[in-house]
Each structure stands twice: as C-alpha cells, then as structure tokens.
Design an enzyme around this catalytic site. Sequence first.
Site, short mmCIF file in Angstrom:
data_model
loop_
_atom_site.label_atom_id
_atom_site.label_comp_id
_atom_site.label_asym_id
_atom_site.label_seq_id
_atom_site.Cartn_x
_atom_site.Cartn_y
_atom_site.Cartn_z
N GLY A 1 0.89 -1.36 -0.67
CA GLY A 1 -0.03 0.11 -0.19
C GLY A 1 0.97 1.15 -0.19
O GLY A 1 1.18 1.82 0.94
N THR A 2 0.92 1.79 -1.22
CA THR A 2 2.28 3.04 -1.13
C THR A 2 1.76 3.33 -2.70
O THR A 2 1.53 2.10 -3.63
CB THR A 2 3.85 2.23 -1.09
OG1 THR A 2 4.62 3.36 -0.42
CG2 THR A 2 4.05 1.75 -1.22
N THR A 3 2.33 3.94 -3.48
CA THR A 3 3.42 4.77 -3.68
C THR A 3 4.72 5.15 -4.66
O THR A 3 4.84 6.53 -3.88
CB THR A 3 1.93 5.49 -4.99
OG1 THR A 3 0.70 5.77 -4.69
CG2 THR A 3 2.57 5.65 -6.92
#
Lengths: 208, 288
Positions: B80-82
């Site tokens: 869950g990240t960018t």
Amino acid sequence: MDSLVGFVGKNYVLMAGDTNAGRSIMRLKDDFDKLVQVDSHKILAKSGEIGDGNQFCNLIIRNVSLYRINNETELTTKSVAHYTRRQLATAIRKNPYSVNLLLGGYDKKDQMGSLYYLDYLGSSKKINYGAHGYAALFVGSILDRFWKEDLDFEEGLELMKKCLREVEKRLIIGTRCFVIKMINSDGISVVEKVMINSEKKNEIEEEN
Amino acid sequence: MFTLGSVLDNELKSTVEDFSFETNFSTNQLMLPNIEKPFEFAQSIIGLEKDLQENENQLMFHQQKKEERKERALIKGYKGTTTLAFIYEKGTVIAVDSRATSGQYIASQSVQKVVPINSYMLGTLAGGAADCQFFLAHLGRICNLYELRNNETISVAAASKLLNNILYSYRNYGLSVGSMICGYDTRGPQLYYIDSDGSRLKNSLFSVGSGSPFAYGVLDAGYRWDLSKEEALDLGRRAICAATFKDSYSGGTIKVYHIDENGWVKISDDDASELWYEYEKKEKKEKK
C-alpha cells in the site's frame, strides 16, 4: 504469460520470445530479452518466474563457461541440455526453479541445429518444433500443420511470423512485441525485433 | 544457504572443543546448546517435530508447510504505497508518498520511503516496511565495505545485483520487498527494480505500489528523455499527486529527490492533499 516458440530448419534453429516483463496485470518492461546466449552457438529461452529464470540461466551459462575454460572445448547442445535437466531435477524436491526452457543450438561437428524442450519438473526432450507458455496452445497446431524437414531460411521466417501473428491475434493478454533470433554455423544473430499488428490485414511492422 | 540437516550434522560430528566462541564466529555455523539430543531440540523450537511424527511423507509435508507460510505472509505483504522513479538526460528523479497503512487504518502519514544507500544512490521502499528498511540498510553496509576494500565507488548495477542475490536466497520466506535502486555512476543515470520474488529489471521508468497504475498513467503521458530538470521534477510530483488522489492507500506528503553526478538531493516535501488543490487553482488561473 511468456511465449516462447522455436523450431529447427535446414542448418539453423529459429527461436522467438515475447519481450514483456510484468507483475500481475502490469507490464513493467517491454523490451525484456528472454532468449539468453549460453555461448557462441546456443540460446536458452526462459519462461516462468523472472527471478528463477535469471538465476538459473546464470548458473547454466557460468558453468558452461567454466567447462570451456577448464577443458578448452565447447560443449555440444545435447550435453548442455542434459546438464540443465539434471540441475532442474535435483532442485525440484528441495528448492524448485519454476522455469520452462527451450535450448536451441548449432553443433559444428554434426553441422546441424537441435532444439530441446525442458520443463520445470526436470523433463527434457529433443524436438523439431515446440513452444512454451500460452503460445504453445495456439502455435502447436500451426507447427504440426506447416513444419517440414529442411525448411530454408525464408520459409522458416514466414512460418515463425505466422505463429507470432496467431499468438498476437488470439491471446487476450497483449503480446505484440517479439524478438526473433537465429542460430546457424555463423553463430547467433537477431533476425528481427517485431511488433505485430494483426488489425492491419496481416501487415507486420518492423521496429529496429 | 545451509539446509537444516547438513549444518546440524556437522555440529553433531564435532567435539566439545569445537563449541568455543571464536570457532563458531569464524566458521559461521549454527550454535547448539550442549544437551543430549540437539537435533530434536532444534526441531521442537521450529515446531516441525510433532507434525513430522504424524505425517509419514515428509517431503509432501514440508511442501505444504512452505505453501502455508507463503500464503500467510502474502496476506500481510500488501504494497500500500506509491513510489516512482525515472531516469532522463540530466539524472534520476524519485518521487514517493509517505503513508503507511495496516488494513484500513492509517498508521502513519510521515514515513520515510526513500533510504539512502550512499551519497549517489537511493533505494525506495514498497511492501513490508521492516523488510525494505533492513535490506536497504544492509545493502548500504555492503556497498560501504566494497568501497573500502576496492577503493572505487560501486556501480548501481552491482549494488542492485547484490540485493537481488540476497533476496533470491530468501524467496520462499514470505518477504515483501518492491524496491527501486536509483543512482548515478560512470554509465550515467541508472534505475533497477528489485523484487522479493527475485526479479531484477532495468528500465528508464518504474512505479511500484498500489497506486502505481495511476502514477504510470501520468508518467507515461509526460515522459521524454530530454526533459528539463524543472519539467522532470514537476512530472514526478504530479504523478504521485495523481496516485494519492485516486488510491486510498497512498497519501501524506510527497517527497521528491534528484540524483545527478554530484549525488542525491532532496528537492521538496509537500502535503499531498494541499498540492492537489494548488494544481487545480493554477489551472483555473491559466484558463482565465
């Protein structure tokens, strides 16, 4: 997801692979070469997990080089196939490599090309034509129908493009870009880096 | 990588003197307690003993346990990240968000997702924070040792290969690492994507994480090799901004870094939500 196709012709072996590298639904790289050079006259086409493919092919290539350095002689395609199969088989029950391979090579002694089909389970078979991945489903029947002994280079290339056109047309996952390589007495050469667009009435754009 | 059987076999064959502190440290072997049945003791700690007795086919069982472990680990390892990085004519741009989530709870809005490896290389973090932080810091140590031993700076290709080999040896252990090694060396700006399943890819642009499809959209539309420095930094920032807008698992602040022949520099650190509305305001002004 990876597509590999290969067949043997008159004194050459023609191999093609798609150039996609991805993770789940995303394409991370569209110029990823899956046909790695083992030595001057052999190609190992890898499919399956990227990490396993990289590490296993490195293992084979380095050991083949080591043999050449130690013994001042090159291995035949048959020997490399047997060695590769053994490595896969001994690893399967401990730390399996999920890679499927096509080994194509030209032996100067016999003056002919040969193609081997290797599986992640440790199976190996000398074949005249074959494929890995989803391409195998579509391309198998085309090669059964149209392959014959001693195809010359133009006929072989046309047959290969027929196969790749079919893969692009029927495989729902977008696999348009392929690289075609040939092995003959002069060694390995990249024939074409093709981008196939079947909508354009069987026209094939060449990108280089 | 030692298998459990072989290391313990070596220990069982050795004499009492071999258990001295110095020997074990230098030969890098497993230290066993001085008890009657060390093999059984070790197995009881790992928890295989009971099941081994029940199950006749040991191989089948080991395979199952491995798959179970992998499944359990996979559920936790949701990226869950960018993060994104790309190389262009003048160097490398890296842009990341800073949100950490555990399920639907936002654990932190100020996570450092870029880890410096040395003065001209940065590594990005995606997946399991602990895994990434440890392995990137470890890579930093290895690179430092390389430079001390060989009196030359390590190339990005070599550093990424080292990390790749380490992660490949742990590939069935349920690690979750989706890191990009970015740097500038004698070959120019370089970018490698390293994964916990053992893949290592070299390309001119990558985006990793749950918000990566959104970031790819903006990035692919605006990317050219001959961008100017301001355009490149703006592209990176806008791409992460778009991803934080669409993806609920990305947000917090947007950090942008730049690497060129002089090393890496942190360019900016903006709040993601504020930045989105600033861009909107700018566009409204331009329309007028």
